[in-house]
Design an enzyme around this catalytic site. Structure first.
Site, mmCIF file in Angstrom:
data_model
loop_
_atom_site.group_PDB
_atom_site.id
_atom_site.type_symbol
_atom_site.label_atom_id
_atom_site.label_comp_id
_atom_site.label_asym_id
_atom_site.label_seq_id
_atom_site.Cartn_x
_atom_site.Cartn_y
_atom_site.Cartn_z
ATOM 1 N N ARG A 69 0.893 -1.367 -0.013
ATOM 2 C CA ARG A 69 0.000 -0.046 0.047
ATOM 3 C C ARG A 69 0.825 1.145 0.042
ATOM 4 O O ARG A 69 2.027 1.237 0.441
ATOM 5 C CB ARG A 69 -0.918 0.177 1.087
ATOM 6 C CG ARG A 69 -0.333 -0.219 2.454
ATOM 7 C CD ARG A 69 -1.414 -0.282 3.542
ATOM 8 N NE ARG A 69 -0.955 -1.004 4.668
ATOM 9 C CZ ARG A 69 -1.849 -1.701 5.624
ATOM 10 N NH1 ARG A 69 -3.043 -1.839 5.257
ATOM 11 N NH2 ARG A 69 -1.206 -2.311 6.499
ATOM 12 N N SER A 114 -0.406 -9.917 11.082
ATOM 13 C CA SER A 114 -1.241 -9.569 10.255
ATOM 14 C C SER A 114 -1.301 -8.194 10.251
ATOM 15 O O SER A 114 -1.150 -7.192 11.161
ATOM 16 C CB SER A 114 -2.635 -10.158 10.712
ATOM 17 O OG SER A 114 -3.651 -9.345 10.033
ATOM 18 N N VAL A 115 -1.195 -7.467 8.980
ATOM 19 C CA VAL A 115 -1.197 -5.990 8.640
ATOM 20 C C VAL A 115 -2.319 -5.589 7.732
ATOM 21 O O VAL A 115 -2.492 -4.376 7.770
ATOM 22 C CB VAL A 115 0.075 -5.355 8.160
ATOM 23 C CG1 VAL A 115 1.448 -5.845 8.989
ATOM 24 C CG2 VAL A 115 0.478 -6.306 6.641
ATOM 25 N N GLU A 139 -3.777 5.955 3.994
ATOM 26 C CA GLU A 139 -3.174 4.977 2.949
ATOM 27 C C GLU A 139 -4.113 4.459 2.004
ATOM 28 O O GLU A 139 -5.163 4.699 2.130
ATOM 29 C CB GLU A 139 -2.789 3.573 3.710
ATOM 30 C CG GLU A 139 -1.874 3.760 4.715
ATOM 31 C CD GLU A 139 -2.096 2.498 5.904
ATOM 32 O OE1 GLU A 139 -0.714 2.129 6.437
ATOM 33 O OE2 GLU A 139 -2.940 1.863 6.129
ATOM 34 N N ARG A 186 -13.813 -7.898 7.647
ATOM 35 C CA ARG A 186 -12.712 -8.558 6.958
ATOM 36 C C ARG A 186 -11.495 -8.705 7.708
ATOM 37 O O ARG A 186 -10.864 -10.019 7.601
ATOM 38 C CB ARG A 186 -12.383 -7.949 5.563
ATOM 39 C CG ARG A 186 -11.441 -6.733 5.717
ATOM 40 C CD ARG A 186 -9.995 -6.852 5.521
ATOM 41 N NE ARG A 186 -9.285 -5.774 5.158
ATOM 42 C CZ ARG A 186 -8.101 -5.464 6.009
ATOM 43 N NH1 ARG A 186 -7.733 -5.949 6.974
ATOM 44 N NH2 ARG A 186 -7.483 -4.513 5.560
ATOM 45 N N VAL A 211 -2.418 -8.218 15.453
ATOM 46 C CA VAL A 211 -3.494 -7.413 14.506
ATOM 47 C C VAL A 211 -2.794 -6.024 14.591
ATOM 48 O O VAL A 211 -3.096 -5.414 13.571
ATOM 49 C CB VAL A 211 -4.913 -7.604 14.815
ATOM 50 C CG1 VAL A 211 -5.669 -6.890 14.072
ATOM 51 C CG2 VAL A 211 -5.185 -9.117 14.803
ATOM 52 N N GLY A 212 -2.531 -5.657 15.879
ATOM 53 C CA GLY A 212 -2.382 -3.946 16.042
ATOM 54 C C GLY A 212 -1.121 -3.561 15.069
ATOM 55 O O GLY A 212 -1.378 -2.412 14.794
ATOM 56 N N LYS A 225 5.491 0.743 14.485
ATOM 57 C CA LYS A 225 4.055 0.407 15.352
ATOM 58 C C LYS A 225 4.216 -1.292 15.380
ATOM 59 O O LYS A 225 3.855 -1.849 14.439
ATOM 60 C CB LYS A 225 2.906 0.665 14.601
ATOM 61 C CG LYS A 225 1.482 0.536 15.420
ATOM 62 C CD LYS A 225 0.447 0.786 14.708
ATOM 63 C CE LYS A 225 -0.960 0.652 15.280
ATOM 64 N NZ LYS A 225 -2.027 0.804 14.629
ATOM 65 N N ALA A 276 -12.402 -1.274 19.210
ATOM 66 C CA ALA A 276 -13.346 -1.307 18.104
ATOM 67 C C ALA A 276 -13.477 -2.689 17.257
ATOM 68 O O ALA A 276 -14.145 -3.126 16.674
ATOM 69 C CB ALA A 276 -13.439 -0.121 17.325
ATOM 70 N N ASP A 287 0.710 -2.376 12.173
ATOM 71 C CA ASP A 287 0.419 -2.335 10.900
ATOM 72 C C ASP A 287 0.916 -1.090 9.955
ATOM 73 O O ASP A 287 0.483 -0.937 9.050
ATOM 74 C CB ASP A 287 -1.104 -2.356 10.602
ATOM 75 C CG ASP A 287 -1.673 -1.254 11.480
ATOM 76 O OD1 ASP A 287 -1.174 -0.368 11.791
ATOM 77 O OD2 ASP A 287 -3.007 -1.060 11.373
#
Length: 358
Positions: free
Chosen positions: A58, A305-306, A69, A125, A237-238, A244, A152, A240
């Site tokens: 991206r 996961s990003v 992004e 998703r 997950v966080g 970070k 969230a 990305d």
């Protein structure tokens, strides 16, 4: 001779618009579990077509407070992109940390077929991708998940792992007790045995799956090597974007690491902490049977996961098809409908005449 101006021609230039309220109606009508499962199924199917897609990391614009992004991807028939931000301080201003929208277009003409909200859909998703990866990497008997970061994304992760992996026990921790209280209230009646913990270490003790979904744009160490137990599956997950992360590098060095699109994850994921030759496996290779996933019950697996554009392509396709089937959304004239497609200026003249007559 003027071009055909029949309703069919007009419809050909129209775009289906699915706004935030439309998406909520769609989810309420189909049910959130069905939407998560449907998006997961579509992502899995598209990952098996991995080599049919034109892929790129991206494009990101970073600032002190966050990142904006663009995420493009295409196969021979459809082009998709997502606009998305990540601003951890936004909640102080009454705004979501993540806001997104996306477009699905025909490759053959470039005509945009769908303009959709993707804030809500991104949450779906992301959870669907996490659970899809866990089905391939976690122990099949996994029933207990630690959920670190109760913001969230947390409800979606919990429900996806319940339905697609069989998680029944949740151990929760967040530095903000209000976030955990919100999560507990929202999951009431959803069939979970929930324990609120006082620390990350307490939450992860004895867990089969550990999901980290924190928001701070820092190189954090949410998980440290001493917290990791044999057989765990870690779902990070966080982290990305550059700068970070959530995991101590020692956690990565202990685990078998799986990623979405390696060139992107090298820059944005947990593995940004490690040398460029640190071995990883792309998830699609596991799903396609080309590479091994979990090789033993005691192995520690990690999904770094990003978020990748192909997942958004899949989600947009799901929304497009489901919205059409349910009659949800509206047709908008995002592209001008011209009698003569070579005479764009002429459309201004026509509108001016209409205004004078009116």
């Amino acid at each position: 001779m003027a071009a055909n101006t029949s309703p069919t021609t007009t419809l050909h230039t129209e775009t289906l618009y699915v706004g935030a309220r439309d998406l909520v109606r769609l989810v309420q009508r189909l049910g959130l579990p069905a939407c998560i499962a449907g998006v997961a199924e579509r992502i899995g199917r598209d990952f098996l077509r991995w080599e049919a897609f034109e892929k790129t990391p991206r494009v990101a614009s970073h600032s002190r407070d966050g990142v904006i992004e663009l995420m493009p991807v295409a196969d021979a028939a459809r082009f998709a992109f997502k606009y998305v931000n990540g601003h951890p301080k936004n909640t102080r201003e009454g705004l979501p940390t993540v806001m997104a929208f996306g477009v699905l277009a025909d490759v053959s003409t470039g005509a945009p077929r769908l303009l959709s909200e993707l804030t809500f859909t991104t949450a779906i998703r992301t959870a669907a991708t996490s659970a899809l990866a866990a089905r391939a990497l976690a122990r099949p008997d996994s029933r207990r998940m630690a959920l670190i970061g109760n913001g969230a994304q947390a409800e979606f992760q919990a429900l996806a792992f319940r339905d697609l992996l069989g998680i029944r026990e949740l151990r929760l921790f967040d530095v903000d007790p209000a976030a955990t209280a919100k999560l507990v209230a929202n999951l009431e009646g959803e069939g979970f045995d929930i324990t609120v913990c006082a620390s990350t270490a307490e939450a992860v003790k004895g867990a089969d799956v550990v999901t980290t979904a924190t928001a701070d744009k820092t190189n954090a160490t949410i998980l440290t090597p001493d917290m990791i137990e044999p057989g765990m599956h870690l779902n990070a997950v966080g982290g990305d974007c550059p700068g970070k992360t959530e995991l101590h590098r020692g956690v990565l060095e202990r685990a078998s690491v799986f990623v979405e699109f390696e060139p992107q994850t090298r820059v944005e994921g947990e593995i940004q902490q490690l040398p460029a030759d640190f071995p990883v496996t792309e998830l699609w290779q596991v799903l396609a049977g080309r590479r091994a996933g979990r090789r033993s019950a005691g192995e520690v697996t990690l999904f770094d996961s990003v978020g990748f554009a192909l997942e958004d392509y899949s989600a947009l396709c799901f929304v497009h098809d489901a919205a059409l089937a349910q009659g949800i959304g509206q047709r908008i004239d995002l592209v001008p409908a011209q009698e003569d497609p070579k005479d764009l200026f002429g459309l201004l003249r026509q509108e001016k005449v209409k205004a004078v007559v009116a």
